[in-house]
Design a protein around this motif. Sequence first.
Motif, PDB file in Angstrom:
ATOM      1  N   UNK A   1       0.510  21.351  -1.106  1.00  0.00           N
ATOM      2  CA  UNK A   1       1.585  20.397  -1.366  1.00  0.00           C
ATOM      3  C   UNK A   1       1.020  18.989  -1.517  1.00  0.00           C
ATOM      4  N   UNK A   2       0.007  18.666  -0.712  1.00  0.00           N
ATOM      5  CA  UNK A   2      -0.619  17.338  -0.780  1.00  0.00           C
ATOM      6  C   UNK A   2      -1.265  17.103  -2.142  1.00  0.00           C
ATOM      7  N   UNK A   3      -2.006  18.098  -2.631  1.00  0.00           N
ATOM      8  CA  UNK A   3      -2.660  17.977  -3.936  1.00  0.00           C
ATOM      9  C   UNK A   3      -1.614  17.755  -5.033  1.00  0.00           C
TER      10      UNK A   3
ATOM     11  N   UNK B   1       4.319   1.253   2.053  1.00  0.00           N
ATOM     12  CA  UNK B   1       5.460   2.040   1.566  1.00  0.00           C
ATOM     13  C   UNK B   1       5.112   3.531   1.614  1.00  0.00           C
ATOM     14  N   UNK B   2       5.922   4.323   2.283  1.00  0.00           N
ATOM     15  CA  UNK B   2       5.727   5.772   2.312  1.00  0.00           C
ATOM     16  C   UNK B   2       6.342   6.347   1.034  1.00  0.00           C
ATOM     17  N   UNK B   3       5.486   6.849   0.142  1.00  0.00           N
ATOM     18  CA  UNK B   3       5.982   7.334  -1.149  1.00  0.00           C
ATOM     19  C   UNK B   3       6.309   8.824  -1.121  1.00  0.00           C
ATOM     20  N   UNK B   4       5.864   9.515  -0.056  1.00  0.00           N
ATOM     21  CA  UNK B   4       6.157  10.935   0.016  1.00  0.00           C
ATOM     22  C   UNK B   4       5.528  11.606   1.214  1.00  0.00           C
ATOM     23  N   UNK B   5       5.920  12.857   1.441  1.00  0.00           N
ATOM     24  CA  UNK B   5       5.370  13.669   2.519  1.00  0.00           C
ATOM     25  C   UNK B   5       4.962  15.026   1.961  1.00  0.00           C
ATOM     26  N   UNK B   6       3.876  15.574   2.506  1.00  0.00           N
ATOM     27  CA  UNK B   6       3.412  16.901   2.111  1.00  0.00           C
ATOM     28  C   UNK B   6       3.319  17.769   3.359  1.00  0.00           C
ATOM     29  N   UNK B   7       3.726  19.019   3.231  1.00  0.00           N
ATOM     30  CA  UNK B   7       3.777  19.914   4.393  1.00  0.00           C
ATOM     31  C   UNK B   7       2.532  20.789   4.548  1.00  0.00           C
TER      32      UNK B   7
ATOM     33  N   UNK C   1       0.855  -1.186   0.000  1.00  0.00           N
ATOM     34  CA  UNK C   1       0.000   0.000   0.000  1.00  0.00           C
ATOM     35  C   UNK C   1       0.895   1.240   0.000  1.00  0.00           C
ATOM     36  N   UNK C   2       0.744   2.065  -1.006  1.00  0.00           N
ATOM     37  CA  UNK C   2       1.573   3.258  -1.156  1.00  0.00           C
ATOM     38  C   UNK C   2       0.899   4.427  -0.444  1.00  0.00           C
ATOM     39  N   UNK C   3       1.572   5.005   0.542  1.00  0.00           N
ATOM     40  CA  UNK C   3       0.972   6.017   1.415  1.00  0.00           C
ATOM     41  C   UNK C   3       1.684   7.363   1.294  1.00  0.00           C
ATOM     42  N   UNK C   4       0.885   8.421   1.241  1.00  0.00           N
ATOM     43  CA  UNK C   4       1.405   9.791   1.290  1.00  0.00           C
ATOM     44  C   UNK C   4       0.979  10.408   2.618  1.00  0.00           C
ATOM     45  N   UNK C   5       1.924  10.984   3.351  1.00  0.00           N
ATOM     46  CA  UNK C   5       1.634  11.630   4.632  1.00  0.00           C
ATOM     47  C   UNK C   5       1.540  13.142   4.424  1.00  0.00           C
ATOM     48  N   UNK C   6       0.394  13.721   4.787  1.00  0.00           N
ATOM     49  CA  UNK C   6       0.207  15.170   4.654  1.00  0.00           C
ATOM     50  C   UNK C   6      -0.038  15.774   6.038  1.00  0.00           C
TER      51      UNK C   6
ATOM     52  N   UNK D   1       1.457  13.848  -8.608  1.00  0.00           N
ATOM     53  CA  UNK D   1       2.778  13.406  -9.039  1.00  0.00           C
ATOM     54  C   UNK D   1       3.068  11.956  -8.663  1.00  0.00           C
ATOM     55  N   UNK D   2       2.687  11.567  -7.436  1.00  0.00           N
ATOM     56  CA  UNK D   2       3.078  10.263  -6.906  1.00  0.00           C
ATOM     57  C   UNK D   2       1.994   9.196  -7.001  1.00  0.00           C
ATOM     58  N   UNK D   3       0.732   9.629  -7.138  1.00  0.00           N
ATOM     59  CA  UNK D   3      -0.398   8.706  -7.252  1.00  0.00           C
ATOM     60  C   UNK D   3      -0.399   7.629  -6.153  1.00  0.00           C
ATOM     61  N   UNK D   4      -0.472   8.035  -4.896  1.00  0.00           N
ATOM     62  CA  UNK D   4      -0.478   7.060  -3.790  1.00  0.00           C
ATOM     63  C   UNK D   4      -1.801   6.306  -3.727  1.00  0.00           C
ATOM     64  N   UNK D   5      -1.824   5.231  -2.971  1.00  0.00           N
ATOM     65  CA  UNK D   5      -3.073   4.491  -2.752  1.00  0.00           C
ATOM     66  C   UNK D   5      -3.891   5.140  -1.640  1.00  0.00           C
ATOM     67  N   UNK D   6      -3.195   5.595  -0.596  1.00  0.00           N
ATOM     68  CA  UNK D   6      -3.851   6.179   0.577  1.00  0.00           C
ATOM     69  C   UNK D   6      -3.135   7.467   0.979  1.00  0.00           C
TER      70      UNK D   6
END
Length: 211
Positions: A39-41, A29-35, A3-8, A46-51
């Motif tokens: 930034x999250x949008x 898998x943490x694919x990225x972070x948004x501040x 599961x590809x996760x983005x943390x915002x 760009x990264x197309x996370x699952x969650x």
Amino acid sequence: MTIRVLIADDHHVVRRGLRFFLDTQTDIEIVGEATDGQDAVEKVNKLNPDVVLMDLVMPRMDGIEATKKIRETNTTIKILILTSFSDQDHVIPAIRAGANGYQLKDIEPDELVKTIKAVYDGQSQLHPQVTHHVLTHMTGGGQEENLLDTLTKREKEVLIEITNGKSNKEIANTLFITEKTVKTHVSNLLSKLELADRTQAALYAIKNGIK
């Protein structure tokens, strides 16, 4: 499947803590972070996370507005609100914006992992306080009963399974139909009930005591 996760979240300590724990999970898998929300949008596109783990109160753009923006172009990415606020002024707008789940930051780490996996599988995950606010906020009356009456027998069966937190695949196995057919029924019942997503449908069904 991973599961590809983005943390915002605008707090570095929170992002670091979430990443530190979630990195220990073999299937996340943490694919990225948004501040912040903007930034999250951008990171979602760009990264197309699952969650997406979405905080609510952030600079530039808050989590509710960010959720709306994401939903304008993507209806498949799961958005799990992770915040310190459980009042209805935050809860209701977040659900309306299209969040798939809503949890508080005091959640136990292991429970958070379960929640992420459940949301990824298409289940609605709401903190008990959040469920109370949403059910209290939703208006009652004859109109809702009439809308439920517009559902076919099979659509009602699918709706009942949604309230049990089952994914489309699990519903298909339970009702002995294809997953594609389940998706069609879900789309039809959401349209008939004038609701945006499965979370709202589950709450709607619970409030009206569908059997």
